[in-house]
Scaffold this motif. Structure first.
Motif, PDB file in Angstrom:
ATOM      1  N   SER A 335      17.216  45.445  64.533  1.00 18.62           N
ATOM      2  CA  SER A 335      17.614  44.920  63.223  1.00 18.62           C
ATOM      3  C   SER A 335      16.633  45.738  62.109  1.00 18.62           C
ATOM      4  N   ARG A 336      15.557  45.837  62.543  1.00 19.77           N
ATOM      5  CA  ARG A 336      14.424  46.532  61.676  1.00 19.77           C
ATOM      6  C   ARG A 336      14.806  47.976  61.563  1.00 19.77           C
ATOM      7  N   ARG A 337      15.074  48.756  62.672  1.00 22.36           N
ATOM      8  CA  ARG A 337      15.543  50.104  62.534  1.00 22.36           C
ATOM      9  C   ARG A 337      16.744  50.201  61.809  1.00 22.36           C
ATOM     10  N   ASN A 338      17.785  49.438  61.759  1.00 24.98           N
ATOM     11  CA  ASN A 338      19.031  49.238  61.233  1.00 24.98           C
ATOM     12  C   ASN A 338      18.806  49.499  59.755  1.00 24.98           C
ATOM     13  N   SER A 339      17.966  48.598  59.059  1.00 25.29           N
ATOM     14  CA  SER A 339      17.584  48.451  57.912  1.00 25.29           C
ATOM     15  C   SER A 339      16.694  49.531  57.278  1.00 25.29           C
ATOM     16  N   ASN A 340      15.837  50.115  58.177  1.00 26.18           N
ATOM     17  CA  ASN A 340      14.839  51.320  57.631  1.00 26.18           C
ATOM     18  C   ASN A 340      14.986  52.333  58.447  1.00 26.18           C
ATOM     19  N   PRO A 341      16.054  52.913  58.616  1.00 26.28           N
ATOM     20  CA  PRO A 341      16.268  54.311  59.437  1.00 26.28           C
ATOM     21  C   PRO A 341      15.574  55.562  58.976  1.00 26.28           C
ATOM     22  N   ASP A 342      15.012  55.464  57.770  1.00 21.49           N
ATOM     23  CA  ASP A 342      14.227  56.479  57.244  1.00 21.49           C
ATOM     24  C   ASP A 342      12.683  56.541  57.862  1.00 21.49           C
ATOM     25  N   GLN A 343      12.456  55.423  58.307  1.00 23.56           N
ATOM     26  CA  GLN A 343      10.994  55.188  58.719  1.00 23.56           C
ATOM     27  C   GLN A 343      10.892  55.543  60.283  1.00 23.56           C
ATOM     28  N   TYR A 344      11.783  55.879  60.911  1.00 29.65           N
ATOM     29  CA  TYR A 344      11.780  56.313  62.293  1.00 29.65           C
ATOM     30  C   TYR A 344      12.411  57.443  62.655  1.00 29.65           C
ATOM     31  N   HIS A 345      12.160  58.017  63.678  1.00 27.85           N
ATOM     32  CA  HIS A 345      12.519  59.189  64.295  1.00 27.85           C
ATOM     33  C   HIS A 345      13.603  59.185  65.267  1.00 27.85           C
ATOM     34  N   LEU A 346      14.281  60.017  65.615  1.00 32.25           N
ATOM     35  CA  LEU A 346      15.441  60.074  66.617  1.00 32.25           C
ATOM     36  C   LEU A 346      14.733  60.238  67.965  1.00 32.25           C
ATOM     37  N   SER A 347      15.289  59.604  68.889  1.00 30.55           N
ATOM     38  CA  SER A 347      14.730  59.773  70.298  1.00 30.55           C
ATOM     39  C   SER A 347      15.248  61.233  70.790  1.00 30.55           C
ATOM     40  N   LYS A 387       6.424  46.431  53.828  1.00 30.38           N
ATOM     41  CA  LYS A 387       7.412  46.960  52.888  1.00 30.38           C
ATOM     42  C   LYS A 387       8.590  47.180  53.268  1.00 30.38           C
ATOM     43  N   ASP A 388       9.028  46.997  54.400  1.00 37.17           N
ATOM     44  CA  ASP A 388      10.223  47.113  55.132  1.00 37.17           C
ATOM     45  C   ASP A 388      11.364  46.358  54.576  1.00 37.17           C
ATOM     46  N   GLN A 389      12.549  46.778  54.654  1.00 35.57           N
ATOM     47  CA  GLN A 389      13.755  45.986  54.066  1.00 35.57           C
ATOM     48  C   GLN A 389      14.111  45.186  55.512  1.00 35.57           C
ATOM     49  N   LEU A 390      14.336  43.872  55.056  1.00 28.19           N
ATOM     50  CA  LEU A 390      14.512  42.945  56.209  1.00 28.19           C
ATOM     51  C   LEU A 390      15.892  42.214  55.929  1.00 28.19           C
ATOM     52  N   SER A 391      16.840  42.097  56.906  1.00 24.35           N
ATOM     53  CA  SER A 391      18.099  41.512  56.734  1.00 24.35           C
ATOM     54  C   SER A 391      18.061  39.861  56.813  1.00 24.35           C
ATOM     55  N   ASN A 392      18.690  39.114  56.642  1.00 24.66           N
ATOM     56  CA  ASN A 392      18.707  37.684  56.541  1.00 24.66           C
ATOM     57  C   ASN A 392      18.704  37.180  58.086  1.00 24.66           C
ATOM     58  N   SER A 393      19.531  37.827  58.906  1.00 23.21           N
ATOM     59  CA  SER A 393      19.361  37.584  60.434  1.00 23.21           C
ATOM     60  C   SER A 393      18.169  37.821  60.833  1.00 23.21           C
ATOM     61  N   TYR A 394      17.553  38.830  60.431  1.00 21.12           N
ATOM     62  CA  TYR A 394      16.065  39.220  61.070  1.00 21.12           C
ATOM     63  C   TYR A 394      15.203  38.119  60.629  1.00 21.12           C
ATOM     64  N   ARG A 395      15.243  37.673  59.659  1.00 22.78           N
ATOM     65  CA  ARG A 395      14.140  36.542  59.153  1.00 22.78           C
ATOM     66  C   ARG A 395      14.465  35.153  59.973  1.00 22.78           C
ATOM     67  N   GLN A 396      15.910  35.112  60.042  1.00 26.54           N
ATOM     68  CA  GLN A 396      16.041  33.821  60.728  1.00 26.54           C
ATOM     69  C   GLN A 396      15.786  33.804  62.305  1.00 26.54           C
ATOM     70  N   ASN A 397      15.961  34.891  62.670  1.00 23.44           N
ATOM     71  CA  ASN A 397      15.297  35.168  64.190  1.00 23.44           C
ATOM     72  C   ASN A 397      13.991  35.063  64.489  1.00 23.44           C
ATOM     73  N   ARG A 398      13.349  35.608  63.462  1.00 23.94           N
ATOM     74  CA  ARG A 398      11.765  35.655  63.512  1.00 23.94           C
ATOM     75  C   ARG A 398      11.447  34.237  63.362  1.00 23.94           C
ATOM     76  N   ALA A 399      12.003  33.446  62.378  1.00 21.24           N
ATOM     77  CA  ALA A 399      11.463  32.060  62.181  1.00 21.24           C
ATOM     78  C   ALA A 399      11.889  31.033  63.634  1.00 21.24           C
ATOM     79  N   ALA A 400      13.052  31.449  64.154  1.00 22.19           N
ATOM     80  CA  ALA A 400      13.278  30.509  65.419  1.00 22.19           C
ATOM     81  C   ALA A 400      12.158  31.038  66.433  1.00 22.19           C
TER      82      ALA A 400
END
Length: 641
Positions: A335-347, A387-400
């Motif tokens: 989820s973090r990679r999908n929301s912030n693709p510019d912050q990661y390299h390609l494999s 400073k990353d953009q996080l989705s609502n599902s990411y926040r819910q899973n992190r809280a869980a």
């Protein structure tokens, strides 16, 4: 003065009150963060003035006073921040700011001043928003006349709360909602309020902050509630605490930790169990990565050996938890990679595929990167994770994940208290263990130590012993002079590698589990000074009387195969021979015990004598076992005596 704390769940279903609580935590976090930053800057200035500190004996004190590095100095800094940001007073108060400054001074003082051994804590850091969980309150004045109780106050009566929630004294009914909070016409009337229990912060913002208290619906908790809440005169202080909870509105659940000037609550079953603690027994324990063996005796007779280990159900639940946690972490990373693709390299595989498409003249394909995080030359990320953009599902899973981790920690503490109570009730309050470093264990076997948590169990045993006998504690014997795992009850010393889990003496012929023999020797340790591990010595005369007892050898033979082995990484590449190998009379098969938990095959004479004892060991999973054995099995104990 006796002190005890009770946790009271707060009802935040009212959106107005919930928003005010969220604003309160936000304002307190901003103020605390500013004071923490001031403390760090003042600490740097203090250590930089090394010449001024070295001028005379009072040099360090003068430097601290000059830079304002004191409790009063941080309180003055908090007042200055509130004066510069008056909008924070709309949700908090200056009294609350002073208490937040006091919480910053505690780690600062541990950094400036060493403890009894001369060690100082590290430089205090600035906590993040997710680590900010507690808002401290001002304690109730016991000397001032009139109602001088500030910050958070608990108003109401326990009987009115039970009546409102539809409960009765003998048997409580179903859980019913509490009516919406309604403040009296003026602040002074809160002291005459006799309705359901409410946590109130008066005189803040547009009105009073009113949070109803949610009592647990279980009838078994009524005695616990009566102990703390029936007498309002013992209520002393309230701290507001929050925990992550994705299933409630706002994502946080709130509690009021009420400090009362009373003794801690003790149930009747605990009182009966403490009354059964034997007097005159000496106990010893051998702490291992995955189990703890405890042995006790009464002046060299009546030996009892017990092993604490994880049951099959606990291992299965732990494995399921690990699998679930790995899946959740992978989902969070995706989820973090999908929301912030510019912050990661390609494999590397993705780069090769993209290069093939470019060579074939195909358009570039949009894909989510699976490579490492984009970082600078020093290894730090180009963009901070916060400073990353996080989705609502990411926040819910992190809280869980945070909620489940907290629930698991509470369950571990409860299990440790239960096991510790049973051990002390059986083996007594005079316990000696080896003085070891759990930190070193965690570095070598982190997963195994985290699963079994031996340090948590030892801390629970210390608490039980302190409650049973105030003049006793768990004694720790130094390993350099005692070497319990390398000695026999007869006093002979033979070096055993860590992979060897069976003790076999070639002189006296004693055979048994390595941990059990070490626990028996620990029960024979004498200490000149209980606070100094180096003063420990083994009374081999007492150990010899235990070895001469006819019941000792069958008891220790039952411990064969009970102990679990550490992780495979702890085994040496070429395990050594067992003691006595090569001697036809006491020879055992070469090598360490297999991973299945079996033990090396003894000689025919020992097999005939020990097989019946090993098979006859009481299995705690037997449904036909006595009630006491089933109770111990539920606590993860195995009685081998």
């Amino acid at each position: 003065m006796p002190k005890a704390t009770i946790r009271l769940a707060l009802d935040t279903t009212d959106p107005v009150q919930r928003r005010r609580v969220e604003k309160l935590f936000s304002a307190c976090f901003q103020l605390r963060r500013a004071v923490q930053s001031d403390a760090r800057h003042r600490i740097d200035a203090y250590w930089a003035a090394r010449h001024e500190r070295a001028t005379d004996r009072d040099g360090p004190k003068q430097v601290r006073e000059r830079v304002g590095l004191s409790k009063k100095g941080l309180e003055a800094a908090a007042k200055a921040h509130l004066d510069a940001a008056p909008h924070l007073l709309h949700w908090s108060s200056k009294a609350l700011g002073l208490h937040l400054a006091d919480t910053v001074w505690e780690p600062t003082s541990r950094h400036l001043f060493g403890d009894s051994s001369g060690k100082r804590a590290g430089r205090p850091r600035i906590a993040s928003w997710w680590d900010f969980r507690r808002v401290p309150g001002r304690s109730r004045s016991r000397t001032a006349k009139g109602n001088k109780w500030e910050t958070f106050r608990l108003h109401g009566t326990l009987d009115a709360t039970k009546d409102t929630m539809g409960r009765q004294a003998a048997g409580w009914r179903h859980h019913q909602p509490i009516p919406s909070p309604s403040a009296p016409s003026h602040v002074d009337s809160w002291w005459a309020y006799d309705g359901p229990l409410m946590v109130v912060m008066a005189g803040v913002g547009d009105g009073d902050l009113v949070l109803p208290v949610r009592l647990p619906p279980a009838p078994s908790a009524q005695a616990h509630l009566d102990h703390f809440l029936m007498d309002p005169s013992v209520w002393h202080k309230i701290d507001l605490v929050r925990h992550r909870d994705p299933h409630v509105a706002g994502g946080w659940s709130y509690e009021a930790h009420l400090l009362c000037l009373v003794d801690p609550y003790v149930s009747q079953s605990t009182i009966d169990r403490r009354a059964r603690v034997p007097v005159g027994r000496r106990a010893g324990g051998d702490v291992n990565v995955s189990n703890i063996s405890v042995a006790s005796h009464t002046d060299g007779t009546d030996l009892r050996v017990m092993t604490v280990e994880r049951t099959a159900d606990q291992k299965e639940r732990e494995q399921q938890r690990r699998v679930k946690e790995r899946r959740r972490q992978k989902a969070l990373d995706r989820s973090r990679r999908n929301s912030n693709p510019d912050q990661y390299h390609l494999s590397k595989r993705q780069e090769r595929a993209a290069q093939r498409r470019a060579d074939n003249g195909l358009p570039a394909k949009t894909q989510f990167p699976k490579g490492p995080r984009r970082a600078r030359s020093d290894g730090k990320p180009q963009q901070a994770y916060r400073k990353d953009q996080l989705s609502n599902s990411y926040r819910q899973n992190r809280a869980a994940a945070a909620k489940e981790a907290r629930a698991a920690a509470i369950a571990r503490r409860d299990t440790a208290r239960q096991v510790a109570g049973e051990l002390v009730a059986i083996h007594g309050a005079d316990l000696t263990i080896e003085h070891g470093s759990l930190t070193a264990w965690a570095k070598a076997w982190g997963r195994a130590v985290h699963a079994f948590t031996p340090g948590l169990l030892i801390a629970a045993i210390e608490a039980v012993i302190a409650a049973v006998a105030t003049d006793k504690t768990v004694k720790r014997a130094g390993t350099r002079h005692t070497a319990l795992s390398q000695h026999c009850l007869c006093g002979r010393r033979a070096k055993k590698p860590l992979s060897q889990r069976v003790h076999l003496c070639v002189e006296c012929g004693l055979i048994g589990g390595r941990d059990a023999v070490s626990a028996v020797l620990a029960a024979c340790v004498d200490m000149v000074d209980p606070d100094q591990p180096t003063t420990a010595t083994v009374d081999y005369g007492l150990a010899g009387r235990l070895a001469a007892d006819p019941a000792t050898i069958p008891t220790l033979r039952k411990t064969l195969g009970v102990q679990e082995h550490p992780e495979a990484s702890t085994d040496p590449p070429n395990p050594g021979l067992l003691p006595g190998e090569g001697d036809p009379a006491t020879s055992l098969t070469a090598g360490s015990a297999p991973r299945t938990g079996t033990v090396p095959t003894p000689t025919p004479n020992e097999t005939a004598a020990g097989a019946a004892d090993h098979v006859g060991a009481r299995s705690m999973t037997n449904p036909n076992a006595p009630p006491d054995d089933r109770r111990l099995a539920a606590a993860g104990l195995r009685d081998i005596s």
